[in-house]
Motif scaffolding. Structure first.
Motif, short mmCIF file in Angstrom:
data_model
loop_
_atom_site.label_atom_id
_atom_site.label_comp_id
_atom_site.label_asym_id
_atom_site.label_seq_id
_atom_site.Cartn_x
_atom_site.Cartn_y
_atom_site.Cartn_z
N VAL A 175 0.82 -1.21 0.00
CA VAL A 175 0.00 0.00 0.00
C VAL A 175 0.85 1.26 0.00
O VAL A 175 0.52 2.26 -0.65
N TRP A 176 1.99 1.22 0.71
CA TRP A 176 2.79 2.43 0.88
C TRP A 176 3.98 2.54 -0.06
O TRP A 176 4.70 3.55 -0.04
N ALA A 177 4.25 1.50 -0.85
CA ALA A 177 5.45 1.50 -1.70
C ALA A 177 5.46 2.68 -2.67
O ALA A 177 6.47 3.38 -2.81
N ALA A 178 4.35 2.90 -3.37
CA ALA A 178 4.32 3.99 -4.35
C ALA A 178 4.48 5.35 -3.66
O ALA A 178 5.24 6.21 -4.14
N ALA A 179 3.78 5.53 -2.53
CA ALA A 179 3.91 6.80 -1.80
C ALA A 179 5.34 7.02 -1.34
O ALA A 179 5.86 8.14 -1.36
N TYR A 180 5.99 5.94 -0.92
CA TYR A 180 7.39 6.03 -0.48
C TYR A 180 8.31 6.45 -1.63
O TYR A 180 9.17 7.32 -1.47
N LEU A 181 8.12 5.84 -2.80
CA LEU A 181 8.94 6.20 -3.96
C LEU A 181 8.69 7.65 -4.38
O LEU A 181 9.61 8.35 -4.82
#
Length: 361
Positions: free
Chosen positions: A186-192
């Motif tokens: 869920v958070w991978a894209a936001a992290y990138l």
């Protein structure tokens, strides 16, 4: 997700009592039909109700399929069969990313639902014609309760899952692993985007492709690893594959969360998708093989309920809460790091499931 969770156990109850092939075909036809109805929805509420129906009917897909698979493949090949089944998730994700946006952009969003729903109606017919309902427990006659004439009640099944320590620890471990998977996914894209400055569109494509491609590789590797260790050391050794990969997953989470640059972060997420999904096939094979044949629908459905409510309910929330608490520009790093500890806890429960079976044996 809520409708999926609510419907899981009642459908699992049916799986243990009726013809699974016919039930699965009906479920596929129902969720495919409601997918089609999304394309003709004329209001928000019509679309919402159709989506709720899709979620509820999909709750029986995996439990019914895995119950059938357990009676088609012997224990020595069960892990590989389950890994190929779960590969369908990666293939479906890849097709969705490859075709979904193109169809919506070219022909409108309604056309996307038509393309997604029609093949399911065809597959429901294929299930009825091409699949034979196997005899329950036919591949594991030595498993306790596998040849029981009557299916146990829900209370009896839940009591079995609670008192059978290998099953209980596997359920707990799988719930914890789903927290790790969902939290990172869920958070991978936001992290990138936030930490490494990747454009939003590119981040979505990268994350989707990693899940589809590398997640599929991890699923298949898990199947071969589970059957390999079973052939050498028996059922009690199957959880050792999830133990090792859960510990490696914790290390990769640290690598991903502390990556100094965007390319290292993408590499970290790709490695995460491989390692974090290797546990799936051997863990499901171990869980199914330690469960009575006429309780597997409820137990797998209960696991689906657990992974949805605990995994997808708590995993992303944990990352978000810690990120908000830290409150810096790179606070998502700390939220993601918490998943490493959860993965270590999962490894501990997988280890206990193996030890408990060894002690019982």
């Amino acid at each position: 997700g809520l409708s999926y969770a609510i419907a899981a156990v009642p459908i699992g109850y049916l799986i243990d009592r009726v013809n699974r092939k016919k039930l699965l075909a009906c479920l596929v036809a129902i969720w495919s039909g409601f997918t089609l109805s999304c394309g003709i929805a004329q209001s928000y509420w019509q679309l919402l109700l159709a989506r709720i129906a899709v979620g509820a009917s999909e709750a029986g897909g995996a439990p019914a399929s895995l119950s059938i698979i357990s009676d088609v493949f012997p224990e020595s090949r069960r892990s590989r069969a389950i890994s190929i089944f779960w590969l369908s998730t990666a293939v479906g994700t890849a097709i969705s990313f490859g075709l979904g946006g193109f169809i919506a952009d070219s022909y409108g969003w309604r056309a996307t639902f038509f393309v997604a729903g029609l093949p399911g109606l065809l597959m429901a017919c294929v299930l009825l014609v091409a699949v034979t309902e196997p005899r329950r427990g036919s591949m594991d006659e030595k498993t306790a309760g596998s040849v029981a004439v009557a299916s146990p009640s829900l209370i009896e099944t839940f009591e079995f899952a609670f008192h059978c320590k290998p099953v209980l620890h596997t359920l707990i471990a799988m719930g914890l692993k789903s927290m790790v998977l969902s939290g990172a996914m869920v958070w991978a894209a936001a992290y990138l985007i936030r930490v490494h400055g990747m454009p939003m569109t590119q981040a979505g494509v990268v994350v989707g492709l990693c899940i589809a491609l590398f997640g599929g590789v991890g699923s298949l590797l898990g199947g071969f690893a589970g059957d390999w260790i079973f052939a050498r050391s028996g059922r009690k050794a199957q959880p050792l594959v999830p133990v090792a990969t859960s510990l490696l997953t914790a290390l990769v989470v640290v690598f991903f969360a502390t990556a100094p640059g965007v390319y290292m972060a993408v590499l970290g997420f790709a490695l995460f998708e491989v390692l974090s999904r290797i546990h799936t096939a051997p863990a499901y094979a171990f869980l199914i093989s330690n469960s009575p044949a006429r309780s597997r629908g409820v137990i797998v459905s209960g696991l689906q309920l657990l992974t949805n409510l605990v995994g997808y309910g708590c995993g992303p929330l944990l990352v978000g809460v810690i990120s908000d608490f830290v409150g810096t520009a790179e606070s998502l790093r700390y939220g993601l790091l918490s998943l490493a500890l959860i993965s270590v806890l999962a490894a501990a429960h997988f280890y206990l499931s193996s030890r408990q079976l060894e002690s019982a044996g």
